[in-house]
Enzyme design. Structure first.
Site, PDB file in Angstrom:
ATOM      1  N   ALA A 182       3.177  30.408  50.218  1.00 31.04           N
ATOM      2  CA  ALA A 182       2.460  29.518  50.452  1.00 31.04           C
ATOM      3  C   ALA A 182       2.747  28.185  49.898  1.00 31.04           C
ATOM      4  O   ALA A 182       2.986  28.736  48.667  1.00 31.04           O
ATOM      5  CB  ALA A 182       1.567  29.241  51.795  1.00 31.04           C
ATOM      6  N   THR A 195       0.242  26.507  48.496  1.00 31.88           N
ATOM      7  CA  THR A 195      -1.482  25.647  48.588  1.00 31.88           C
ATOM      8  C   THR A 195      -1.808  24.615  47.224  1.00 31.88           C
ATOM      9  O   THR A 195      -2.315  24.786  47.061  1.00 31.88           O
ATOM     10  CB  THR A 195      -1.706  26.806  47.852  1.00 31.88           C
ATOM     11  OG1 THR A 195      -0.957  27.144  46.202  1.00 31.88           O
ATOM     12  CG2 THR A 195      -1.122  28.099  48.565  1.00 31.88           C
ATOM     13  N   ASP A 232      -9.013  26.173  56.435  1.00 31.85           N
ATOM     14  CA  ASP A 232     -10.218  25.104  56.874  1.00 31.85           C
ATOM     15  C   ASP A 232      -9.055  23.575  56.672  1.00 31.85           C
ATOM     16  O   ASP A 232     -10.056  23.129  57.639  1.00 31.85           O
ATOM     17  CB  ASP A 232     -11.162  25.733  56.563  1.00 31.85           C
ATOM     18  CG  ASP A 232     -10.806  25.664  54.626  1.00 31.85           C
ATOM     19  OD1 ASP A 232     -10.026  26.630  53.641  1.00 31.85           O
ATOM     20  OD2 ASP A 232     -11.047  24.736  54.260  1.00 31.85           O
ATOM     21  N   TYR A 278      -1.424  18.913  53.392  1.00 28.31           N
ATOM     22  CA  TYR A 278      -0.970  20.733  53.310  1.00 28.31           C
ATOM     23  C   TYR A 278      -1.647  21.187  54.426  1.00 28.31           C
ATOM     24  O   TYR A 278      -1.283  21.854  55.085  1.00 28.31           O
ATOM     25  CB  TYR A 278      -2.306  20.517  51.900  1.00 28.31           C
ATOM     26  CG  TYR A 278      -2.795  22.445  51.624  1.00 28.31           C
ATOM     27  CD1 TYR A 278      -1.743  23.389  51.473  1.00 28.31           C
ATOM     28  CD2 TYR A 278      -3.494  22.651  52.716  1.00 28.31           C
ATOM     29  CE1 TYR A 278      -1.827  24.916  51.731  1.00 28.31           C
ATOM     30  CE2 TYR A 278      -4.180  23.761  52.230  1.00 28.31           C
ATOM     31  CZ  TYR A 278      -3.028  25.464  52.031  1.00 28.31           C
ATOM     32  OH  TYR A 278      -3.537  26.439  52.314  1.00 28.31           O
TER      33      TYR A 278
HETATM   34  N1  LIG Z   1      -5.914  29.468  47.958  1.00 32.63           N
HETATM   35  C1  LIG Z   1      -7.211  28.272  48.945  1.00 32.63           C
HETATM   36  O1  LIG Z   1      -7.967  28.273  48.916  1.00 32.63           O
HETATM   37  C2  LIG Z   1      -6.717  29.473  50.177  1.00 32.63           C
HETATM   38  C3  LIG Z   1      -7.421  28.700  51.056  1.00 32.63           C
HETATM   39  C4  LIG Z   1      -6.900  28.404  52.733  1.00 32.63           C
HETATM   40  C5  LIG Z   1      -6.118  29.321  53.428  1.00 32.63           C
HETATM   41  N2  LIG Z   1      -5.272  29.893  51.948  1.00 32.63           N
HETATM   42  C6  LIG Z   1      -3.583  30.466  52.486  1.00 32.63           C
HETATM   43  O2  LIG Z   1      -3.656  31.594  51.771  1.00 32.63           O
HETATM   44  C7  LIG Z   1      -2.585  32.099  51.599  1.00 32.63           C
HETATM   45  C8  LIG Z   1      -2.185  32.896  50.576  1.00 32.63           C
HETATM   46  O3  LIG Z   1      -2.952  32.528  49.324  1.00 32.63           O
HETATM   47  P1  LIG Z   1      -3.183  32.227  48.304  1.00 32.63           P
HETATM   48  O4  LIG Z   1      -3.950  31.372  46.887  1.00 32.63           O
HETATM   49  O5  LIG Z   1      -3.139  33.541  47.870  1.00 32.63           O
HETATM   50  O6  LIG Z   1      -1.941  31.296  47.298  1.00 32.63           O
HETATM   51  P2  LIG Z   1      -1.350  31.382  46.007  1.00 32.63           P
HETATM   52  O7  LIG Z   1      -1.608  32.004  45.122  1.00 32.63           O
HETATM   53  O8  LIG Z   1      -0.735  30.101  45.907  1.00 32.63           O
HETATM   54  O9  LIG Z   1       0.764  32.434  46.086  1.00 32.63           O
HETATM   55  C9  LIG Z   1       0.896  31.917  47.064  1.00 32.63           C
HETATM   56  C10 LIG Z   1       2.710  32.647  47.199  1.00 32.63           C
HETATM   57  O10 LIG Z   1       3.850  32.076  47.853  1.00 32.63           O
HETATM   58  C11 LIG Z   1       5.320  32.136  46.541  1.00 32.63           C
HETATM   59  N3  LIG Z   1       5.480  30.959  47.356  1.00 32.63           N
HETATM   60  C12 LIG Z   1       5.941  30.146  46.556  1.00 32.63           C
HETATM   61  N4  LIG Z   1       6.998  28.674  47.163  1.00 32.63           N
HETATM   62  C13 LIG Z   1       7.927  30.193  47.398  1.00 32.63           C
HETATM   63  C14 LIG Z   1       8.828  29.798  47.694  1.00 32.63           C
HETATM   64  N5  LIG Z   1       9.772  28.809  48.103  1.00 32.63           N
HETATM   65  N6  LIG Z   1       9.851  30.843  48.074  1.00 32.63           N
HETATM   66  C15 LIG Z   1       9.016  32.375  47.472  1.00 32.63           C
HETATM   67  N7  LIG Z   1       7.950  32.383  47.334  1.00 32.63           N
HETATM   68  C16 LIG Z   1       7.016  31.150  47.581  1.00 32.63           C
HETATM   69  C17 LIG Z   1       4.632  31.701  45.380  1.00 32.63           C
HETATM   70  O11 LIG Z   1       5.620  32.315  44.398  1.00 32.63           O
HETATM   71  P3  LIG Z   1       4.941  31.835  42.803  1.00 32.63           P
HETATM   72  O12 LIG Z   1       4.335  32.301  42.147  1.00 32.63           O
HETATM   73  O13 LIG Z   1       6.677  32.365  41.904  1.00 32.63           O
HETATM   74  O14 LIG Z   1       4.777  30.258  42.604  1.00 32.63           O
HETATM   75  C18 LIG Z   1       2.693  32.543  45.170  1.00 32.63           C
HETATM   76  O15 LIG Z   1       3.510  34.113  45.358  1.00 32.63           O
HETATM   77  C19 LIG Z   1      -1.325  30.591  51.907  1.00 32.63           C
HETATM   78  O16 LIG Z   1      -1.106  31.209  53.384  1.00 32.63           O
HETATM   79  C20 LIG Z   1      -2.824  29.334  51.764  1.00 32.63           C
HETATM   80  O17 LIG Z   1      -1.937  28.716  52.204  1.00 32.63           O
HETATM   81  C21 LIG Z   1      -5.245  29.346  50.612  1.00 32.63           C
END
Ligand SMILES: NC(=O)c1ccc[n+]([C@@H]2O[C@H](COP(=O)([O-])OP(=O)(O)OC[C@H]3O[C@@H](n4cnc5c(N)ncnc54)[C@H](OP(=O)(O)O)[C@@H]3O)[C@@H](O)[C@H]2O)c1
Length: 318
Positions: free
Chosen positions: A61, A63, A103, A126
């Site tokens: 995503a 993020t 959320d 977002y």
């Molecule tokens: N973090 C939070 O607090 C939170 C809260 C609520 C919901 N969520 C949701 O939970 C899910 C996982 O979140 P997370 O925190 O684990 O995410 P994250 O650590 O930010 O990781 C996102 C991943 O997406 C990859 N990505 C970004 N741009 C890309 C592209 N153009 N092509 C291919 N891959 C790409 C990133 O790769 P790179 O490493 O190369 O950038 C990274 O591996 C998401 O759907 C997010 O919206 C997260």
């Protein structure tokens, strides 16, 4: 025949944990940006058509919540368009799509836990793009499970916990907002709950019902609630007591001593950010418990587990 699983976002906080856990369910192909740029819909289509997976898990995503305010088009491409394409392709190859949402689709004006049916009303770019992603998946009519989670932290990546540990090596005093309430959730707990849900869905003795009926949104967060201020206090409390130091901790602190002596509560008004955040972000996990019999531990237990687990960090090499 082994179940074929495509995992997007293998280096993300949740994706890194899933890379290992999903192997209990089948043969996993973990992918990241270097393998496939999710901003290119044709590449997503081609990949899914040639892989013909049984299960697609999208942990990728955009993020950067504040970054999305000035780059909504990239956030939209990743958070709305890409999951929409995944869903269309999942439908055509007969795969189940698992996706994560947030959320931040809610406005935070409620004062009791949000249920899945509550009206979405995102307050920032977002949240708007994530809501558009949910809708694109639902409209595709693919079999899907959308897990809304929140306040994710992990031993690697960009998150509040790692920021607090770094700041604690730099400042004697930290000012942390007290007027945003949510449920801090360890990425591993989300990955474990996801794997448990899928194990039940795919079990020959599946008593949860057909996928067509299970498709939908489920809230998946730590139980309980707190403020960023209280969360920071417990992080520092754990960090100050903790011995011996694990490699992830040394990397988070750069091996430097923690010098913070005071944590002072502040307000969102005193700490403005480009993106507006909901004041109240607690999600009810009752549907997840009712349908799948799964409940994540409370946020304090998860934080203790993250600090105390000596089982080793998940390998970053994949
Ligand atoms: N973090 C939070 O607090 C939170 C809260 C609520 C919901 N969520 C949701 O939970 C899910 C996982 O979140 P997370 O925190 O684990 O995410 P994250 O650590 O930010 O990781 C996102 C991943 O997406 C990859 N990505 C970004 N741009 C890309 C592209 N153009 N092509 C291919 N891959 C790409 C990133 O790769 P790179 O490493 O190369 O950038 C990274 O591996 C998401 O759907 C997010 O919206 C997260």
């Amino acid at each position: 025949m082994s179940r074929k699983i495509l995992l997007f976002g293998k280096h993300g906080q949740i994706g890194r944990e899933l890379t290992h856990l999903l192997r209990t369910l089948g043969s996993v192909t973990p992918l990241d940006r270097e393998d496939l740029d999710l901003c290119v819909p044709d590449d997503i289509r081609q990949l899914i058509r040639s892989a013909a997976p049984d299960l697609i898990v999208n942990a990728a995503a955009y993020t950067a919540v504040d970054g999305a305010e000035t780059d909504e088009s990239t956030a939209f491409a990743l958070n709305a368009q890409a999951p929409g394409v995944m869903a269309e392709e999942a439908k055509s190859v007969g795969a189940l799509l698992v996706h994560y949402s947030t959320d931040y689709v809610f406005d935070g004006t409620k004062n009791s836990p949000y249920v899945e049916e509550d009206q979405a009303n995102p307050q920032n770019a977002y949240g708007r793009t994530k809501l558009a992603g949910e809708r694109a998946i639902i409209e595709s009519r693919a079999s899907h499970l959308i897990f809304r989670t929140e306040w994710i932290y992990a031993r690697e990546g960009k998150n509040f916990l790692l920021t607090i540990l770094r700041l604690a090596t730099e400042r004697e005093e930290l000012r942390i907002v007290q007027d945003q309430i949510g449920s801090p959730t360890w990425s591993r707990a989300v990955a474990e709950a996801t794997t448990e849900v899928l194990a039940r869905v795919f079990s020959p003795a599946n008593d949860t019902g057909p996928l067509s009926e299970l498709s939908g949104i489920y809230h998946m967060t730590a139980a309980g609630q707190t403020s960023w201020y209280e969360f920071a206090r417990l992080i520092l409390d754990k960090a100050m007591r903790r011995t011996p130091r694990a490699p992830w901790f040394a990397s988070a602190t750069g091996g430097k001593p923690l010098i913070t002596r005071r944590v002072i509560p502040t307000t969102s008004a005193e700490y403005p950010t480009p993106a507006r955040r909901p004041a109240y972000s607690v999600l009810s996990n009752a549907r997840l418990a009712r349908v799948f019999g799964i409940q994540l531990p409370d946020w304090q237990t998860q934080l203790h587990s993250m600090f105390d687990d000596q089982g080793g960090d998940v390998s970053p090499s994949e």
